[in-house]
Design a protein around this motif. Structure first.
Motif, short mmCIF file in Angstrom:
data_model
loop_
_atom_site.label_atom_id
_atom_site.label_comp_id
_atom_site.label_asym_id
_atom_site.label_seq_id
_atom_site.Cartn_x
_atom_site.Cartn_y
_atom_site.Cartn_z
N ASP A 195 0.85 -1.19 0.00
CA ASP A 195 0.00 0.00 0.00
C ASP A 195 0.89 1.24 0.00
OD1 ASP A 195 0.86 0.34 2.64
OD2 ASP A 195 -1.01 -0.35 3.52
N GLU A 196 0.34 2.39 0.34
CA GLU A 196 1.09 3.64 0.30
C GLU A 196 2.23 3.69 1.31
OE1 GLU A 196 -2.25 3.48 0.78
OE2 GLU A 196 -2.91 3.99 -1.24
N VAL A 197 2.17 2.83 2.35
CA VAL A 197 3.13 2.89 3.44
C VAL A 197 4.13 1.75 3.41
CG1 VAL A 197 3.33 2.93 5.96
CG2 VAL A 197 1.41 4.07 4.85
N GLN A 198 3.71 0.58 2.98
CA GLN A 198 4.56 -0.61 3.06
C GLN A 198 4.55 -1.39 1.75
OE1 GLN A 198 2.85 -2.45 6.46
NE2 GLN A 198 0.88 -2.77 5.51
N THR A 199 5.61 -2.17 1.54
CA THR A 199 5.76 -2.95 0.32
C THR A 199 5.94 -4.43 0.65
OG1 THR A 199 6.78 -1.06 -0.78
CG2 THR A 199 7.14 -3.22 -1.78
#
Length: 101
Positions: free
Chosen positions: A54-58
């Motif tokens: 998501d926008e925070v984690q991969t």
């Protein structure tokens, strides 16, 4: 996927006694587990372990848990389809293995 030239390696477990199945896809990158109902008050559970971005984690390993309902109980996943309606058309070799078509 027919004619797509895509290979998706998987390993599958199917335990009729425990009413459970598991399939690991792409070298254990993704796992699905089906725990089928074992009583009249239980409708089973579906579990999926998969990387999520998501926008925070991969690619963070994430567990999705779904308790099923009376209208949509869990069924064990079958890794091999029912072949009773298939027609044998001959033998072949696939990656050095003898196979039936």
């Amino acid at each position: 996927m027919p004619f797509a030239e895509i290979e998706e390696p998987f390993r599958a477990w199917y335990d009729i006694v425990q009413s459970a199945s598991r399939i690991d896809y792409n070298g254990d990158m993704e796992t699905t587990i089906q725990l089928a109902p074992t009583s009249s008050k239980d409708y089973g559970t579906g579990i999926k372990i998969s990387p999520m971005t998501d926008e925070v984690q991969t690619n963070v390993c994430t567990c999705f848990w779904l308790n099923r309902t009376k209208d949509a109980p869990v069924e064990m996943q079958r890794a091999i389809p029912d072949t009773s309606d298939f027609t044998f058309i001959g033998a072949a070799t696939w990656k050095t293995h003898s196979v039936d078509k």
